[in-house]
Design a protein around this motif. Structure first.
Motif, PDB file in Angstrom:
ATOM      1  N   LEU A 249       0.802  -1.221   0.000  1.00 38.93           N
ATOM      2  CA  LEU A 249       0.000   0.000   0.000  1.00 38.93           C
ATOM      3  C   LEU A 249       0.841   1.280   0.000  1.00 38.93           C
ATOM      4  O   LEU A 249       0.298   2.384   0.048  1.00 38.93           O
ATOM      5  N   ALA A 250       2.145   1.154  -0.073  1.00 43.31           N
ATOM      6  CA  ALA A 250       2.992   2.349  -0.116  1.00 43.31           C
ATOM      7  C   ALA A 250       2.842   3.000  -1.488  1.00 43.31           C
ATOM      8  O   ALA A 250       2.553   2.320  -2.472  1.00 43.31           O
ATOM      9  N   PRO A 251       3.002   4.333  -1.555  1.00 43.41           N
ATOM     10  CA  PRO A 251       2.901   4.988  -2.863  1.00 43.41           C
ATOM     11  C   PRO A 251       3.968   4.461  -3.827  1.00 43.41           C
ATOM     12  O   PRO A 251       5.006   3.955  -3.388  1.00 43.41           O
ATOM     13  N   LYS A 252       3.690   4.599  -5.100  1.00 44.03           N
ATOM     14  CA  LYS A 252       4.599   4.044  -6.112  1.00 44.03           C
ATOM     15  C   LYS A 252       5.099   5.145  -7.048  1.00 44.03           C
ATOM     16  O   LYS A 252       4.534   6.223  -7.117  1.00 44.03           O
TER      17      LYS A 252
ATOM     18  N   ASN B 200      -5.827  18.474  -0.148  1.00 44.69           N
ATOM     19  CA  ASN B 200      -4.719  17.558   0.103  1.00 44.69           C
ATOM     20  C   ASN B 200      -4.636  16.387  -0.865  1.00 44.69           C
ATOM     21  O   ASN B 200      -3.623  15.713  -0.934  1.00 44.69           O
ATOM     22  N   GLU B 201      -5.686  16.183  -1.579  1.00 42.88           N
ATOM     23  CA  GLU B 201      -5.677  15.195  -2.662  1.00 42.88           C
ATOM     24  C   GLU B 201      -4.507  15.538  -3.599  1.00 42.88           C
ATOM     25  O   GLU B 201      -3.771  14.659  -4.045  1.00 42.88           O
ATOM     26  N   SER B 202      -4.279  16.817  -3.845  1.00 45.33           N
ATOM     27  CA  SER B 202      -3.166  17.202  -4.714  1.00 45.33           C
ATOM     28  C   SER B 202      -1.919  17.594  -3.926  1.00 45.33           C
ATOM     29  O   SER B 202      -0.800  17.368  -4.375  1.00 45.33           O
ATOM     30  N   ALA B 203      -2.087  18.154  -2.710  1.00 44.44           N
ATOM     31  CA  ALA B 203      -0.905  18.586  -1.949  1.00 44.44           C
ATOM     32  C   ALA B 203      -0.165  17.405  -1.320  1.00 44.44           C
ATOM     33  O   ALA B 203       1.071  17.380  -1.293  1.00 44.44           O
ATOM     34  N   LEU B 204      -0.890  16.441  -0.802  1.00 44.20           N
ATOM     35  CA  LEU B 204      -0.266  15.287  -0.147  1.00 44.20           C
ATOM     36  C   LEU B 204      -0.834  13.990  -0.754  1.00 44.20           C
ATOM     37  O   LEU B 204      -1.465  13.189  -0.066  1.00 44.20           O
ATOM     38  N   PRO B 205      -0.608  13.782  -2.055  1.00 41.24           N
ATOM     39  CA  PRO B 205      -1.293  12.675  -2.748  1.00 41.24           C
ATOM     40  C   PRO B 205      -0.924  11.296  -2.223  1.00 41.24           C
ATOM     41  O   PRO B 205      -1.683  10.340  -2.389  1.00 41.24           O
ATOM     42  N   TRP B 206       0.254  11.190  -1.577  1.00 41.21           N
ATOM     43  CA  TRP B 206       0.684   9.869  -1.090  1.00 41.21           C
ATOM     44  C   TRP B 206      -0.182   9.341   0.046  1.00 41.21           C
ATOM     45  O   TRP B 206      -0.108   8.179   0.379  1.00 41.21           O
ATOM     46  N   TYR B 207      -1.004  10.181   0.628  1.00 42.39           N
ATOM     47  CA  TYR B 207      -1.879   9.675   1.686  1.00 42.39           C
ATOM     48  C   TYR B 207      -3.222   9.160   1.160  1.00 42.39           C
ATOM     49  O   TYR B 207      -4.013   8.598   1.914  1.00 42.39           O
ATOM     50  N   SER B 208      -3.475   9.388  -0.136  1.00 42.55           N
ATOM     51  CA  SER B 208      -4.682   8.776  -0.705  1.00 42.55           C
ATOM     52  C   SER B 208      -4.294   7.353  -1.066  1.00 42.55           C
ATOM     53  O   SER B 208      -3.253   7.127  -1.649  1.00 42.55           O
ATOM     54  N   ILE B 209      -5.154   6.420  -0.705  1.00 44.12           N
ATOM     55  CA  ILE B 209      -4.802   5.032  -0.998  1.00 44.12           C
ATOM     56  C   ILE B 209      -5.139   4.710  -2.444  1.00 44.12           C
ATOM     57  O   ILE B 209      -6.282   4.783  -2.858  1.00 44.12           O
TER      58      ILE B 209
END
Ligand code: SF4
Lengths: 468, 215
Positions: A249-252, B200-209
């Motif tokens: 589930l880590a970003p890619k 934050n969808e665009s600012a911190l995208p890595w937290y969206s699964i």
């Protein structure tokens, strides 16, 4: 110039949804759910006709109740079975991913979160479980919540919060082979007491912390709650990123690269303000063991059990008396040599691969004492598989340990694994409370190597005497 | 949630086992309040009979006479007095549920563990922090069998010849007094949550699964 900030300040600010009169609304990125503290939350949603705002941000697994023996059969304990089925059904109804008991990825919530890359630096993570502090090892703001709050997070993906204060814990010195993260954590709790961290978020730093593996950092952060602080944090570094890279589930790809650039800005600024701080020199640390019924009741394995009459404070004095009576120990006597009946290696504190390797290194080519019943319960199916691929299961079994299926097991004794009244256990878990491992059971918290050594010796002993 | 107003009665003091010196029991953890074997329930109610189970009942299930809540005048106590760090350990909300189900509405201690403290307000229980000295006075009143009254609105505790003020955070006070549903309140702020997520969808995208744990 902008004000210097701690990592906690930074995560707090980046997750602030809004400030109300006297509290804040904090956004929650990740929510872990297990069977014991969630049924009433789902029931609450149903009663109020509410849905789960972001099912994908929640991950569920059964760990507290699951049997650690043969899982091909139905769970015998009816209440346990109902609770686990309730979780599975709730997840189905609300669209949440549930990791089944027979899935290799099943395990203790705080072990599977990092394994799956669900846990990320700079994120906010909650779970209806106090040891959620474990995930702070990755530089995530992670803490336990109650069931009403579980319901609140499910419905709104936010939490009503007040900002805590910053507490710096600096651990300086070099770790040796016989001193583990568990000893560091116990020494911190011994120093600040079980209420010393109340109202704070603890940040661990110093060369001893940097030198810890991710597994060790998780052990350290895991025990933060036993010092009263809700959350423990360690600034992320290269080790953190390496651990997480390519986890499911880590970003890619590009998002991963950008994430790293962002995560590198998370560690606390040099001049950040801390409301409280302590420094502990770990160079002279000996392996530690608890003698009483609170995790702050810590002594050096070569130390003596405290005497109530040496304590001024009336409440503490009485607490020690009560503990000694419960533990069946005599004041003033050495703790070393105290005979034990059981050994438990496992839990979200010490159920990871590194813990099993450490314990196995002591056990290899030795035999568990005749009078001791010793079990190893890996923290997850993946830990178990990894250990088996390294032949650790064989080392344990050859020595006379039982090799079990993953779960919380004797850490809280909700399943069949428990102490009988007056049985004494050397345990790698986190709580030595009265009755925690079974009514009347007596728990001594130790590191994995110390637990392994105790299993062989049949008593609490100094692992350093076991050097080949 | 039921609104909190005022509570009157004889408080039950949780004393340390050794009675020759007067002191309150410290570090009462949630495992003591409600042991794990009772956590298998999927309901919030019905836990009162198991409150403090291992202190209240012996191995055969008989009442332990010396335990405070087994003594006649404290059986119906709605107020509990205790020592430092009450509610430490496990986050289980079963602890306040068990207290509430037994009838406890007020807990007075010098300090509380954080998660437990929060859990109280979600269930209409008022935790009050007072100094050890004041708690000692209140315990003496309780041991003499006299009543006290806790009035939340005034933030005061009254006894025959004592008047004590206590502090409480204003939002916690409102939650209790109004018996508010905090989820309902937060849902009224949905637009704030929406805009946070959008940003934050665009600012911190890595937290969206993005990925999935496939079966
Ligand atoms: S291993 Fe123990 S402390 Fe960890 S989550 Fe399970 S019961 Fe809680």
């Amino acid at each position: 110039m902008t004000q210097a900030k701690t990592i906690y300040d930074k995560i707090w600010e980046s997750h602030l949804v809004g400030n109300k009169d006297n509290y804040s609304l904090l956004y929650i990125d990740r929510h872990l759910v297990h069977e014991v503290t969630s049924p009433q939350a789902f029931e609450g949603l149903r009663l109020n006709n509410r849905s789960v705002r972001h099912p994908k941000k929640t991950l569920a697994v059964a760990d507290h109740n699951v049997p650690t023996t043969d899982r091909t059969k139905e769970i015998e304990d009816e209440e346990s079975r109902i609770q686990i089925e309730a979780l599975e059904n709730n997840c189905k109804d609300f669209g949440i991913k549930f990791i089944d008991m027979n899935d290799i990825r099943q395990g203790i919530v705080h072990i599977i979160g990092p394994e799956q890359g669900f846990t990320l630096p700079g994120s906010t993570i909650v779970c209806g479980d106090s040891h959620t502090s474990t995930h702070g090892a990755f530089g995530a703001l992670a803490h336990g919540i109650g069931t009403s709050e579980v319901e609140h997070v499910l419905a709104t993906q936010t939490l009503i919060q007040k900002k805590a204060k910053n507490f710096k814990v600096e651990l300086k010195g070099k770790l040796t082979d016989s001193i583990s993260a568990k000893d560091l954590a116990l020494s911190v709790i011994g120093a600040i007491g079980t209420a010393g961290g109340t109202g704070y978020v603890i940040e661990y730093m110093g060369d001893a912390v940097e030198s810890l593996s991710m597994e060790g950092r998780m052990t350290l952060c895991n025990l933060t709650i036993e010092g009263g602080a809700r959350a423990g944090l360690i600034g992320p570094d290269q080790k953190t990123f390496e651990y997480l890279k390519d986890r499911p589930l880590a970003p890619k790809d590009k998002i991963w690269d950008n994430a790293i650039r962002y995560w590198e800005t998370l560690p606390s600024d040099k001049d950040a303000f801390y409301d409280e701080s302590i420094k502990i020199d770990i160079n002279n640390l000996a392996p530690l063991v608890t003698w009483g019924t609170s995790p702050e009741d810590v002594i050096d394995i070569n130390g003596n059990i405290p005497k109530p009459e040496d304590i001024e404070d009336e409440a503490k004095k009485n607490a020690i008396k009560r503990s000694l009576e419960y533990m069946g120990l005599e004041a003033g006597k050495p703790i070393k040599g105290t005979s034990i009946d059981k050994v438990f290696i496992g839990s979200c504190t010490n159920g990871r691969i590194e813990d099993l390797r450490a314990a196995a290194s002591i056990v290899e080519d030795k035999t568990v004492s005749e009078k001791v019943n010793a079990i190893v319960v890996p923290g997850s199916g993946l830990v178990k598989a990894q250990a088996e691929s390294e032949g650790l299961d064989k080392i344990f079994k050859d020595a006379g340990f039982e090799w079990r299926e993953p779960g919380c097991s004797m850490c809280l004794a909700m399943n069949a694994d428990k102490l009988q009244p007056n049985e004494r256990c050397a345990s790698t878990s986190n709580r030595n409370f009265e009755g925690r491992q079974g009514r009347g059971g007596r728990t001594h918290l130790v590191s994995p190597k110390m637990a392994a050594a105790a299993a062989i010796a049949g008593c609490l002993t100094d692992v350093r005497d076991f050097k080949n | 949630m039921e609104k909190f107003d005022k509570i009157k009665g004889i408080a039950a003091p949780m004393m340390a086992s050794d009675g020759n010196q007067f002191s309150m029991m410290i570090n009462i953890d949630t495992d003591m309040i409600i042991p794990k074997q009772f956590l298998k329930t999927i309901k919030r109610t019905g836990l009162g009979k198991n409150l403090f189970h291992e202190m209240r009942f012996d191995f055969e299930g008989n009442e332990v006479d010396s335990f405070i809540l087994n003594k006649d005048i404290y059986r119906d106590s709605k107020i509990l007095l205790a020592g430092n760090n009450f509610g430490c350990g496990s986050s289980r909300e079963h602890a306040p549920w068990a207290l509430l189900d037994f009838g406890i509405k007020v807990i007075i201690a010098p300090s509380f563990a954080d998660i437990f403290f929060n859990n109280c307000f979600k269930n209409g229980i008022l935790p009050i922090k007072l100094s050890e000295k004041v708690i000692k006075e209140l315990s003496e009143i309780a041991l003499s069998g006299s009543q006290i009254e806790v009035i939340l609105d005034d933030q005061k505790i009254f006894s025959k010849d004592l008047e004590i003020s206590f502090e409480i955070d204003i939002s916690n006070k409102n939650f209790l007094m109004e018996g508010l549903d905090d989820i309902g309140l937060t849902l009224k702020d949905s637009d704030l949550i929406d805009s946070y997520e959008k940003e934050n969808e665009s600012a911190l995208p890595w937290y969206s699964i993005k990925g999935d744990l496939n079966d």
